[in-house]
Design a protein around this motif. Structure first.
Motif, mmCIF file in Angstrom:
data_model
loop_
_atom_site.group_PDB
_atom_site.id
_atom_site.type_symbol
_atom_site.label_atom_id
_atom_site.label_comp_id
_atom_site.label_asym_id
_atom_site.label_seq_id
_atom_site.Cartn_x
_atom_site.Cartn_y
_atom_site.Cartn_z
ATOM 1 N N ASN A 194 0.830 -1.197 0.000
ATOM 2 C CA ASN A 194 0.000 0.000 0.000
ATOM 3 C C ASN A 194 0.872 1.257 0.000
ATOM 4 O OD1 ASN A 194 -2.455 1.240 -0.079
ATOM 5 N ND2 ASN A 194 -2.750 1.271 2.137
ATOM 6 N N ALA A 195 2.155 1.115 -0.348
ATOM 7 C CA ALA A 195 3.095 2.247 -0.328
ATOM 8 C C ALA A 195 2.961 3.094 -1.596
ATOM 9 C CB ALA A 195 4.519 1.723 -0.193
ATOM 10 N N MET A 196 3.271 4.373 -1.456
ATOM 11 C CA MET A 196 3.198 5.325 -2.574
ATOM 12 C C MET A 196 4.488 6.131 -2.660
ATOM 13 S SD MET A 196 0.156 4.842 -3.758
ATOM 14 C CE MET A 196 -0.329 6.223 -4.742
ATOM 15 N N CYS A 197 4.843 6.539 -3.871
ATOM 16 C CA CYS A 197 6.007 7.404 -4.063
ATOM 17 C C CYS A 197 5.698 8.797 -3.538
ATOM 18 C CB CYS A 197 6.367 7.491 -5.543
ATOM 19 S SG CYS A 197 7.104 5.986 -6.194
ATOM 20 N N MET A 198 6.661 9.342 -2.823
ATOM 21 C CA MET A 198 6.529 10.683 -2.271
ATOM 22 C C MET A 198 7.701 11.528 -2.746
ATOM 23 S SD MET A 198 3.766 10.354 -0.632
ATOM 24 C CE MET A 198 3.665 11.866 0.280
ATOM 25 N N PRO A 199 7.475 12.830 -2.983
ATOM 26 C CA PRO A 199 8.586 13.690 -3.405
ATOM 27 C C PRO A 199 9.618 13.835 -2.289
ATOM 28 C CG PRO A 199 6.604 14.983 -3.011
ATOM 29 C CD PRO A 199 6.217 13.546 -2.851
ATOM 30 N N ALA A 200 10.796 14.267 -2.673
ATOM 31 C CA ALA A 200 11.869 14.488 -1.697
ATOM 32 C C ALA A 200 11.437 15.535 -0.680
ATOM 33 C CB ALA A 200 13.124 14.950 -2.422
ATOM 34 N N ARG A 201 11.927 15.391 0.529
ATOM 35 C CA ARG A 201 11.588 16.354 1.582
ATOM 36 C C ARG A 201 12.281 17.683 1.355
ATOM 37 N NH1 ARG A 201 11.847 11.540 5.267
ATOM 38 N NH2 ARG A 201 9.653 11.117 5.690
ATOM 39 N N GLU A 202 13.466 17.646 0.767
ATOM 40 C CA GLU A 202 14.192 18.881 0.469
ATOM 41 C C GLU A 202 15.090 18.680 -0.740
ATOM 42 O OE1 GLU A 202 17.835 18.879 3.544
ATOM 43 O OE2 GLU A 202 15.880 19.219 4.445
ATOM 44 N N GLN A 203 15.398 19.782 -1.402
ATOM 45 C CA GLN A 203 16.286 19.733 -2.557
ATOM 46 C C GLN A 203 17.717 19.508 -2.095
ATOM 47 O OE1 GLN A 203 15.651 22.974 -5.223
ATOM 48 N NE2 GLN A 203 13.485 22.580 -5.383
ATOM 49 N N MET A 204 18.582 19.105 -3.012
ATOM 50 C CA MET A 204 19.955 18.781 -2.669
ATOM 51 C C MET A 204 20.759 20.008 -2.237
ATOM 52 S SD MET A 204 19.972 15.582 -2.863
ATOM 53 C CE MET A 204 21.624 14.987 -2.853
ATOM 54 N N CYS A 205 20.453 21.172 -2.799
ATOM 55 C CA CYS A 205 21.228 22.381 -2.494
ATOM 56 C C CYS A 205 20.436 23.333 -1.601
ATOM 57 C CB CYS A 205 21.590 23.113 -3.782
ATOM 58 S SG CYS A 205 22.625 22.138 -4.891
ATOM 59 N N PRO A 206 21.123 23.983 -0.662
ATOM 60 C CA PRO A 206 20.449 24.981 0.165
ATOM 61 C C PRO A 206 20.026 26.186 -0.680
ATOM 62 C CG PRO A 206 22.813 24.931 0.635
ATOM 63 C CD PRO A 206 22.533 23.829 -0.329
ATOM 64 N N ALA A 207 19.174 27.011 -0.125
ATOM 65 C CA ALA A 207 18.578 28.132 -0.858
ATOM 66 C C ALA A 207 19.592 29.090 -1.467
ATOM 67 C CB ALA A 207 17.626 28.896 0.055
ATOM 68 N N LYS A 208 20.746 29.285 -0.855
ATOM 69 C CA LYS A 208 21.708 30.268 -1.356
ATOM 70 C C LYS A 208 22.707 29.667 -2.348
ATOM 71 C CE LYS A 208 21.288 33.366 2.493
ATOM 72 N NZ LYS A 208 21.946 34.203 3.463
ATOM 73 N N LYS A 209 22.466 28.436 -2.775
ATOM 74 C CA LYS A 209 23.353 27.768 -3.737
ATOM 75 C C LYS A 209 22.570 27.439 -4.996
ATOM 76 C CE LYS A 209 26.986 26.865 -0.938
ATOM 77 N NZ LYS A 209 28.366 26.657 -1.185
ATOM 78 N N VAL A 210 23.299 27.240 -6.095
ATOM 79 C CA VAL A 210 22.709 26.875 -7.374
ATOM 80 C C VAL A 210 23.079 25.426 -7.655
ATOM 81 C CG1 VAL A 210 22.709 27.352 -9.853
ATOM 82 C CG2 VAL A 210 22.874 29.237 -8.226
#
Length: 107
Positions: free
Chosen positions: A50-66
């Motif tokens: 009964n499991a479902m794919c969920m998006p990542a909790r956070e992106q790989m880079c912090p807000a001040k990085k590209v």
């Protein structure tokens, strides 16, 4: 920030948003991956069967990085601006070739 810098940053931002896990059933996290490093690691959550794919909790880079999808690394704004400034007029930096190349002709 000049127009070249803004265009390059916009492209990186769009690449980071490309893809994304969607509501699909799964057994493991591997089934949920969308192929984009920048937007984080998607996960399989729920009880077995009964499991479902969920998006990542956070992106790989912090807000001040590209995020650099090709190299799978986070760059400071200073690094991005250095890359852009290093190319002579009429050329752009190619991540694929890791050097400045001639701008492609407009269609």
């Amino acid at each position: 920030m000049n127009a070249r810098s803004q265009a390059w940053l916009s492209l990186l931002f769009l690449l980071a948003l490309h893809g994304g896990a969607y509501a699909q059933s799964c057994v493991s996290d591997r089934e949920c991956q969308d192929g984009s490093w920048c937007n984080g690691v998607e996960r399989c959550e729920g009880r077995y069967g009964n499991a479902m794919c969920m998006p990542a909790r956070e992106q790989m880079c912090p807000a001040k990085k590209v995020c650099d999808e090709v190299r799978q690394t986070c760059l400071s704004m200073r690094k991005v601006e250095e890359k852009l400034a290093d190319c002579p007029e009429g050329q752009v930096f190619s991540d694929k070739e890791s050097k400045c190349v001639a701008k492609p002709p407009r269609p």
